[in-house]
Scaffold this active site. Structure first.
Site, PDB file in Angstrom:
ATOM      1  N   GLU A  26       0.882  -1.176   0.000  1.00 17.65           N
ATOM      2  CA  GLU A  26       0.000   0.000   0.000  1.00 17.65           C
ATOM      3  C   GLU A  26       0.911   1.216   0.000  1.00 17.65           C
ATOM      4  O   GLU A  26       1.722   1.375   0.910  1.00 17.65           O
ATOM      5  CB  GLU A  26      -0.909   0.012   1.243  1.00 17.65           C
ATOM      6  CG  GLU A  26      -1.996  -1.036   1.223  1.00 17.65           C
ATOM      7  CD  GLU A  26      -2.967  -0.904   0.058  1.00 17.65           C
ATOM      8  OE1 GLU A  26      -3.045   0.183  -0.544  1.00 17.65           O
ATOM      9  OE2 GLU A  26      -3.618  -1.910  -0.272  1.00 17.65           O
ATOM     10  N   CYS A  46      -2.300   8.905   3.146  1.00 11.13           N
ATOM     11  CA  CYS A  46      -2.192   8.459   1.757  1.00 11.13           C
ATOM     12  C   CYS A  46      -3.493   8.752   1.007  1.00 11.13           C
ATOM     13  O   CYS A  46      -3.506   8.842  -0.210  1.00 11.13           O
ATOM     14  CB  CYS A  46      -1.871   6.980   1.711  1.00 11.13           C
ATOM     15  SG  CYS A  46      -2.957   6.026   2.755  1.00 11.13           S
TER      16      CYS A  46
HETATM   17  P1  NAD Z   1       8.818   4.714   3.881  1.00 10.82           P
HETATM   18  O1  NAD Z   1       8.678   3.966   2.633  1.00 10.82           O
HETATM   19  O2  NAD Z   1       9.985   5.609   4.060  1.00 10.82           O
HETATM   20  O3  NAD Z   1       8.894   3.700   5.130  1.00 10.82           O
HETATM   21  C1  NAD Z   1       7.877   2.765   5.388  1.00 10.82           C
HETATM   22  C2  NAD Z   1       8.476   1.603   6.179  1.00 10.82           C
HETATM   23  O4  NAD Z   1       9.395   0.904   5.337  1.00 10.82           O
HETATM   24  C3  NAD Z   1       9.256   2.014   7.412  1.00 10.82           C
HETATM   25  O5  NAD Z   1       9.024   1.096   8.453  1.00 10.82           O
HETATM   26  C4  NAD Z   1      10.696   1.925   6.933  1.00 10.82           C
HETATM   27  O6  NAD Z   1      11.626   1.711   7.977  1.00 10.82           O
HETATM   28  C5  NAD Z   1      10.634   0.730   6.014  1.00 10.82           C
HETATM   29  N1  NAD Z   1      11.709   0.642   5.006  1.00 10.82           N
HETATM   30  C6  NAD Z   1      12.440   1.648   4.480  1.00 10.82           C
HETATM   31  N2  NAD Z   1      13.334   1.150   3.589  1.00 10.82           N
HETATM   32  C7  NAD Z   1      13.150  -0.194   3.545  1.00 10.82           C
HETATM   33  C8  NAD Z   1      13.752  -1.254   2.811  1.00 10.82           C
HETATM   34  N3  NAD Z   1      14.729  -1.037   1.935  1.00 10.82           N
HETATM   35  N4  NAD Z   1      13.292  -2.501   3.001  1.00 10.82           N
HETATM   36  C9  NAD Z   1      12.285  -2.751   3.856  1.00 10.82           C
HETATM   37  N5  NAD Z   1      11.690  -1.786   4.600  1.00 10.82           N
HETATM   38  C10 NAD Z   1      12.104  -0.524   4.443  1.00 10.82           C
HETATM   39  O7  NAD Z   1       7.446   5.502   4.116  1.00 10.82           O
HETATM   40  P2  NAD Z   1       7.069   6.522   5.294  1.00 10.82           P
HETATM   41  O8  NAD Z   1       7.803   7.788   5.060  1.00 10.82           O
HETATM   42  O9  NAD Z   1       7.193   5.852   6.624  1.00 10.82           O
HETATM   43  O10 NAD Z   1       5.504   6.753   5.042  1.00 10.82           O
HETATM   44  C11 NAD Z   1       5.019   7.697   4.153  1.00 10.82           C
HETATM   45  C12 NAD Z   1       4.528   7.041   2.880  1.00 10.82           C
HETATM   46  O11 NAD Z   1       3.592   6.025   3.213  1.00 10.82           O
HETATM   47  C13 NAD Z   1       3.777   7.972   1.951  1.00 10.82           C
HETATM   48  O12 NAD Z   1       4.237   7.805   0.626  1.00 10.82           O
HETATM   49  C14 NAD Z   1       2.324   7.528   2.055  1.00 10.82           C
HETATM   50  O13 NAD Z   1       1.542   7.770   0.935  1.00 10.82           O
HETATM   51  C15 NAD Z   1       2.468   6.079   2.345  1.00 10.82           C
HETATM   52  N6  NAD Z   1       1.283   5.554   3.022  1.00 10.82           N
HETATM   53  C16 NAD Z   1       0.441   4.759   2.296  1.00 10.82           C
HETATM   54  C17 NAD Z   1      -0.706   4.238   2.871  1.00 10.82           C
HETATM   55  C18 NAD Z   1      -1.628   3.359   2.083  1.00 10.82           C
HETATM   56  O14 NAD Z   1      -2.342   2.568   2.684  1.00 10.82           O
HETATM   57  N7  NAD Z   1      -1.665   3.448   0.758  1.00 10.82           N
HETATM   58  C19 NAD Z   1      -0.986   4.514   4.204  1.00 10.82           C
HETATM   59  C20 NAD Z   1      -0.122   5.322   4.911  1.00 10.82           C
HETATM   60  C21 NAD Z   1       1.032   5.825   4.309  1.00 10.82           C
END
Ligand code: NAD
Length: 484
Positions: A254, A288
């Site tokens: 997501e 999001c």
């Molecule tokens: P992010 O992608 O930076 O991090 C999300 C998670 O992934 C964190 O726990 C992070 O530590 C982990 N992560 C980072 N690099 C990784 C890797 N290489 N391998 C595995 N895990 C890794 O996102 P964020 O800044 O925490 O959140 C914001 C984003 O989330 C926005 O783009 C937003 O749109 C999205 N979001 C989407 C939804 C949805 O349901 N569509 C809901 C909430 C947030």
């Protein structure tokens, strides 16, 4: 930094025990950056592997547990979340920065999610019996748990998003390794602490905290993790998709959104402005599902913009815990810098500034900014890129068909809304918006917890989350043939 008496010490939860990490990290309060909210344990790859092995060892036991046992455990977790919603909301508001009312609502939502999946544990235990096309043969179709699931979550809903992954994973008999975002470890720990009291077999649920690149990547790469459910940015999601595909792990993503809200000439304009304010700016626009593109029919464009500007001027930006705050701070320094850079870029590319978009000073030092509104054209970056902050733009449309064409002209496809009093237009929009969720006369953000959540195109990949549809991801289908 100020050590508050509320400061938490958050440890990993691995194989039924609370463990120190390899290093420690701090999370801070975005409303008052002098306050440390938690000192938390950070795992490395090898500690993550220990958690994955513990989950693997627990799987045979938990996957064979009765639906009653699973339902009781989930119900207990849900009850505690609901009973402690005020206290958990306070922690969430301090660590993530949404207003206290929003945070308490999120804690309650997490409770309701566990309660819903307590019921699902019982309801989902059946299967289907079919007559075979061959004489004397019976066919049954059943669902089985997948195994160890790795759950990787973002910071913006630090209780609700983990809840809507952990609860169905456990309800359907899987064991879990959960990694929260490094910006909100105390929320992840608080949830784990409640789960730890539900008498699950050791290793069924594990919490590992640390960096995405180390802990998250270790989960994605581990042969012991059968499936990964991820919520976060598109960039990280795509990386995970490729890594998981290489070893054929099941994956659900997501990701981002650039959600349109259409305002037609026949709309109730006050309602449309309400939808825009709530959808674009509440929770500091860090959703999001935020309505970051307000697509308005020419006939009501100027009146809509004038009313929206008036409402924005009255919104109070401030400390998440202060009474009367409408919009809390941005989550951290980096996200604030990113939002302000998007505002500068909008000015440079010729979008017309209507309101806000400035960093604000408050009594405590925090990441405050005023809600920003621009008039833009569809090709402007402010109308194309996800910003993930309190920044929205208005796009003028000649008529409904033009508005629909602009709405669908995006790589994203999470949610789309329309404000109209025409049933025909509303129904047409519901069918033709290329998204996973549509809203009529409602904000694009704000969804129920018992129905599917997810989108299309760059917003989502894999089966839907939440509600009964969660079974698609958290189970595998088995078809059995019997000759009697
Ligand atoms: P992010 O992608 O930076 O991090 C999300 C998670 O992934 C964190 O726990 C992070 O530590 C982990 N992560 C980072 N690099 C990784 C890797 N290489 N391998 C595995 N895990 C890794 O996102 P964020 O800044 O925490 O959140 C914001 C984003 O989330 C926005 O783009 C937003 O749109 C999205 N979001 C989407 C939804 C949805 O349901 N569509 C809901 C909430 C947030």
């Amino acid at each position: 930094m100020k050590r508050s008496e509320l400061q938490q010490k958050a440890r990993q939860y691995i194989n039924g025990r609370w463990e120190s990490g390899v290093t420690t990290g701090l999370s801070e309060n975005p409303s008052d950056t002098r306050e440390v909210v938690a000192e938390y344990a950070r795992a490395d790859r090898s500690q993550t592997e220990v958690a994955v092995r513990a989950a693997g060892d627990a799987f045979p036991h938990w996957s064979q547990s009765t639906p009653q046992r699973r339902a009781d455990a989930l119900d207990q977790i849900g009850s505690e979340l609901l009973a402690r919603r005020e206290e958990l909301g306070l922690l969430l508001a301090r660590e993530e920065g949404k207003t206290l009312a929003e945070a308490v609502g999120e804690a309650a939502r997490a409770g309701h999610i566990f309660k819903f999946f307590a019921g699902e544990a019982l309801r989902a235990s059946g299967g289907e019996m079919l007559a075979s096309v061959r004489p004397g043969v019976q066919v049954d179709v059943t669902r089985e748990p997948i195994g160890v699931v790795g759950l990787i979550t973002p910071w913006n809903f630090p209780l609700a998003i983990p809840a809507w992954k952990i609860a169905p994973a456990l309800a359907h008999g899987n064991s879990v390794v959960f990694k929260p975002s490094e910006l909100v470890p105390a929320c992840g720990w608080a949830l784990a602490e409640i789960i730890s009291r539900a008498a699950l077999p050791a290793g069924t649920f594990n919490l590992v905290m640390g960096s995405g690149r180390e802990v998250g990547q270790a989960m994605v790469d581990s042969a012991g993790v059968d499936a990964i459910s991820f919520t976060g940015s598109v960039a990280t999601g795509e990386q995970i998709l490729h890594a998981a595909a290489r070893r054929r792990a099941k994956v659900q993503l997501e990701m981002g959104g650039k959600n349109p809200l259409l305002v037609l000439a026949d709309a109730d304009l006050d309602r449309a402005v309400d939808c825009a304010v709530q959808g674009a700016y509440f929770s500091t626009g860090q959703r999001c599902t935020a309505s970051s593109r307000l697509i308005v029919e020419a006939a009501v464009h100027d009146a809509f913009v004038a009313r929206l500007r008036h409402r924005l001027a009255a919104l109070k930006v401030g400390h998440a815990l202060e009474r009367g705050t409408d919009i809390g701070p941005v989550v951290d320094r980096a996200q604030l810098a990113q939002n302000l850079a998007a505002v500068s870029a909008a000015r440079e590319e010729g979008a017309e500034h209507v309101w806000g978009g400035e960093a604000l000073q408050r009594a405590t030092v925090g990441h405050y900014m005023s809600p920003a509104l621009f008039l833009a054209r569809p090709e402007h970056r402010i109308a194309r890129d996800e910003i993930f902050g309190p920044v929205a733009c208005v796009l003028r449309a000649d008529d409904y068909d033009h508005a629909l064409q602009i709405a669908n002209d995006t790589p994203f496809g999470l949610c789309a809304g329309i404000c109209t009093t025409s049933l025909a237009r509303a129904m047409h929009f519901k069918r033709h918006a290329k998204v996973g969720m549509t809203m009529v006369n409602l904000p694009t953000a704000g969804v129920d917890y018992h129905v599917p959540f997810g989108g299309r195109k760059a917003s989502s990949y894999g089966p839907r989350e939440q509600g009964r549809h969660a079974a698609e991801f958290y189970t595998s289908v088995k078809t059995g043939y019997v000759l009697s």
